[in-house]
Enzyme design. Structure first.
Site, PDB file in Angstrom:
ATOM      1  N   GLY A  43      -0.001  83.472 -59.009  1.00  0.00           N
ATOM      2  CA  GLY A  43      -1.164  84.338 -58.771  1.00  0.00           C
ATOM      3  C   GLY A  43      -1.342  85.270 -59.941  1.00  0.00           C
ATOM      4  N   VAL A  48      -1.120  89.593 -61.518  1.00  0.00           N
ATOM      5  CA  VAL A  48      -0.546  90.935 -61.397  1.00  0.00           C
ATOM      6  C   VAL A  48      -1.584  91.922 -61.911  1.00  0.00           C
ATOM      7  CG1 VAL A  48       1.342  92.470 -62.058  1.00  0.00           C
ATOM      8  CG2 VAL A  48       1.766  90.022 -61.814  1.00  0.00           C
ATOM      9  N   GLU A  78       7.275  98.125 -59.133  1.00  0.00           N
ATOM     10  CA  GLU A  78       7.345  99.125 -60.214  1.00  0.00           C
ATOM     11  C   GLU A  78       6.550  98.599 -61.410  1.00  0.00           C
ATOM     12  OE1 GLU A  78      11.457 100.561 -61.232  1.00  0.00           O
ATOM     13  OE2 GLU A  78      11.940  98.938 -59.821  1.00  0.00           O
ATOM     14  N   GLU A 107       6.215  99.211 -68.422  1.00  0.00           N
ATOM     15  CA  GLU A 107       5.217  99.406 -69.501  1.00  0.00           C
ATOM     16  C   GLU A 107       5.454  98.483 -70.694  1.00  0.00           C
ATOM     17  OE1 GLU A 107       3.529 103.227 -67.776  1.00  0.00           O
ATOM     18  OE2 GLU A 107       2.807 101.806 -69.285  1.00  0.00           O
ATOM     19  N   GLY A 120       6.068  95.278 -70.504  1.00  0.00           N
ATOM     20  CA  GLY A 120       5.613  93.899 -70.254  1.00  0.00           C
ATOM     21  C   GLY A 120       6.759  92.898 -70.232  1.00  0.00           C
ATOM     22  N   ASP A 173      15.229  81.007 -60.869  1.00  0.00           N
ATOM     23  CA  ASP A 173      14.053  80.868 -61.745  1.00  0.00           C
ATOM     24  C   ASP A 173      14.070  81.892 -62.871  1.00  0.00           C
ATOM     25  OD1 ASP A 173      10.438  81.093 -61.317  1.00  0.00           O
ATOM     26  OD2 ASP A 173      11.683  79.837 -62.613  1.00  0.00           O
ATOM     27  N   LYS A 201      13.722  83.255 -66.347  1.00  0.00           N
ATOM     28  CA  LYS A 201      13.054  82.842 -67.600  1.00  0.00           C
ATOM     29  C   LYS A 201      12.437  84.076 -68.215  1.00  0.00           C
ATOM     30  CE  LYS A 201       9.172  81.405 -64.690  1.00  0.00           C
ATOM     31  NZ  LYS A 201       8.444  80.274 -64.126  1.00  0.00           N
ATOM     32  N   GLU A 214       9.591  85.101 -68.768  1.00  0.00           N
ATOM     33  CA  GLU A 214       8.443  85.686 -68.036  1.00  0.00           C
ATOM     34  C   GLU A 214       8.911  86.556 -66.868  1.00  0.00           C
ATOM     35  OE1 GLU A 214       7.241  81.505 -69.368  1.00  0.00           O
ATOM     36  OE2 GLU A 214       9.018  82.669 -68.955  1.00  0.00           O
TER      37      GLU A 214
HETATM   38  C1  WVI Z   1       5.504  93.118 -61.813  1.00  0.00           C
HETATM   39  C2  WVI Z   1       5.256  93.923 -63.055  1.00  0.00           C
HETATM   40  N1  WVI Z   1       5.560  95.234 -63.164  1.00  0.00           N
HETATM   41  N2  WVI Z   1       5.209  95.650 -64.403  1.00  0.00           N
HETATM   42  C3  WVI Z   1       4.697  94.620 -65.094  1.00  0.00           C
HETATM   43  N3  WVI Z   1       4.251  94.662 -66.367  1.00  0.00           N
HETATM   44  C4  WVI Z   1       4.708  93.486 -64.258  1.00  0.00           C
HETATM   45  C5  WVI Z   1       4.261  92.151 -64.590  1.00  0.00           C
HETATM   46  C6  WVI Z   1       4.746  90.963 -64.142  1.00  0.00           C
HETATM   47  C7  WVI Z   1       4.086  89.849 -64.702  1.00  0.00           C
HETATM   48  C8  WVI Z   1       3.087  90.180 -65.563  1.00  0.00           C
HETATM   49  S1  WVI Z   1       2.981  91.866 -65.691  1.00  0.00           S
END
Ligand code: WVI
Length: 326
Positions: free
Chosen positions: A30, A32, A97, A100, A102, A142, A144, A146
């Site tokens: 999805g 964020v 949370e 900042e 990323g 999972d 990774k 990301e």
């Molecule tokens: C969850 C979350 N909290 N603060 C950030 N930047 C995220 C993100 C996850 C995936 C893309 S941004």
């Protein structure tokens, strides 16, 4: 949709408590969005998961909700906290949370490869988070780049592991859905392999090895552009290449950690506990920095000041008008 500022599709409670704004990330599950808690103007992240992407059955959805409730109790400085949770018929909304800095993925990409001491600081925090998850019976499955988030744009910063719920939940729902149907045509291994052995903790150790390889080398250990084998075959054979130009300045101890984690046989793979004891991580400077980031003294002090004053002494509290009162 949300881009036209139409928040009407959101659960009323969510809309009343948070103002959702721009998208800060997208993923398989999805998107964020950056959001503001209306009462405090504090920034948070709201992960919106579209249920129909997973066709989760009633059974799995119940498990998903239960799972998220359990995970809301999980508490470690390097695990992202689930602050709130809402759902509608077609979506989950998880308030998390805001980090900042990323995703680690973008940090490594923008810097080609991380300096070794920065990679060590991040890796130690990942190990600590996964050690905590395992001690609570949760396997991430999972890990990774990301799913590793950075707290700031600085190299020296706190990292947090995220998405440790979806994969476990997805895993449950895939297996649950299979078992909800008629068993008549299912192969025996669906009942034996999937439900009994499941995943061992060692899968997370492998993924941490891949993560460390990417942080140190700036490229993935297994990739379709390497040689003639498929990525799957490279992984099954444990065939990775440390390109000299990228690894020349990386210490032998760091390379040793990677080599001991990227071992195909899970019984021979270095465990999380063993990795935490590896010589590369016995670095007092890094450990002090990591613990300062993970357990900042200010938070303790705030906790102390909230406690009752020691018995006997008048408890001095400031009123709004600045006068002290007993
Ligand atoms: C969850 C979350 N909290 N603060 C950030 N930047 C995220 C993100 C996850 C995936 C893309 S941004």
């Amino acid at each position: 949709d949300l881009m036209s500022d139409d928040q009407s599709s959101l659960p009323r409670e969510l809309r009343e408590k948070y103002l959702l704004t721009r998208r800060i990330g997208t993923g398989v599950c999805g998107e964020v969005r950056l959001a503001f808690q209306r009462s405090t103007c504090r920034k948070v992240a709201v992960k919106i998961i579209n249920k129909k992407n997973f066709q989760s059955e009633g059974m799995a959805t119940r498990n998903a909700t239960t799972e998220i409730e359990i995970l809301q109790r999980v508490d470690h400085p390097c695990l992202i906290k689930t602050e709130d949770f809402y759902q509608t018929d077609d979506s989950y909304y998880i308030v998390l949370e805001l980090m900042e800095g990323g995703e680690l993925f973008h940090r490594v990409k923008s810097q080609q490869q991380l300096q070794e001491n920065v990679a060590k600081l991040y890796f130690y925090q990942m190990l600590s988070a996964v050690q905590y998850l395992h001690s609570n019976g949760i396997i991430h499955r999972d890990l990774k780049p990301e799913n590793i988030l950075l707290s700031s744009q600085e190299d020296v910063c706190l990292i947090k592991v995220t998405d440790f719920n979806q994969s476990r939940i997805l895993e449950e729902s895939v297996l649950m859905r299979t078992l909800c149907g008629t068993p008549s045509y299912l192969a025996p291994e669906v009942f034996t392999q999937a439900s009994t052995t499941g995943y061992s903790l060692a899968v997370d150790a492998w993924s941490l090895g891949v993560l460390l390889f990417v942080c140190l080398g700036g490229y993935p250990p297994f990739h379709e552009s390497f040689g003639d084998k498929s990525v799957t075959d490279q992984i099954i054979l444990g065939e990775f290449t440390m390109v000299p130009s990228k690894w020349r300045h990386v210490s032998d101890q760091a390379k040793d950690v990677v080599r001991r984690l990227l071992v195909v046989d899970p019984s021979k793979r270095m465990s999380i506990e063993a990795a935490l004891q590896h010589a590369w991580l016995q670095d007092q400077g890094m450990l002090e920095t990591a613990h300062r980031l993970m357990y900042p003294p200010g938070e303790d002090a705030a906790a102390v000041s909230m406690q009752e004053a020691p018995s006997g002494g008048p408890s001095k509290r400031k009123r709004g008008d600045g006068d002290e009162e007993d």
